[in-house]
Motif scaffolding. Structure first.
Motif: not given
Length: 121
Positions: A82-83, A111
């Motif tokens: 998710s980054k 993010g």
């Protein structure tokens, strides 16, 4: 990027290369530039408007990491679950992280994380 990392223990796993996303960014700006004609004020105004819209979209859609300026300073974008990671740490070192090493880094947007080699030695 002279400040040291403010966030610690950023977990990085399942790192993937950004592949051709930077090329797409450059093409988005280079193609309109090829149509510039100094004598045609309408074309210049249209290109300025196009650049403003494109810039606005890149900021609003959180696509700042695609900016090729990072590459000039040795920082490469990677994807990790998710980054989005912008780092000057090598891809192999980030990827060969069997135990989900916790890195020192700083969030620059929602993010998007910057992990500097200097903060992790």
């Amino acid at each position: 990027m002279n400040a040291s990392a403010t966030n610690h223990n950023i977990i990085v796993c399942d790192v993937k290369s950004s592949q051709d996303t930077i090329i797409s960014y450059i093409a988005t700006y280079l193609l309109p530039l090829t149509t510039l004609d100094n004598g045609n004020i309408r074309l210049i105004i249209a290109n300025v408007g196009l650049f403003l819209v494109i810039g606005f979209l890149y900021v609003k859609l959180n696509l700042i990491y695609l900016n090729p300026t990072f590459l000039f300073f040795g920082y490469v974008p990677y994807f990790s679950k998710s980054k989005i990671i912008i780092s000057n740490v090598s891809y192999e070192k980030l990827r060969n992280n069997e135990h989900e090493k916790k890195w020192n880094g700083a969030y620059i947007a929602n993010g998007i994380v910057v992990i500097r080699k200097e903060d992790n030695e």
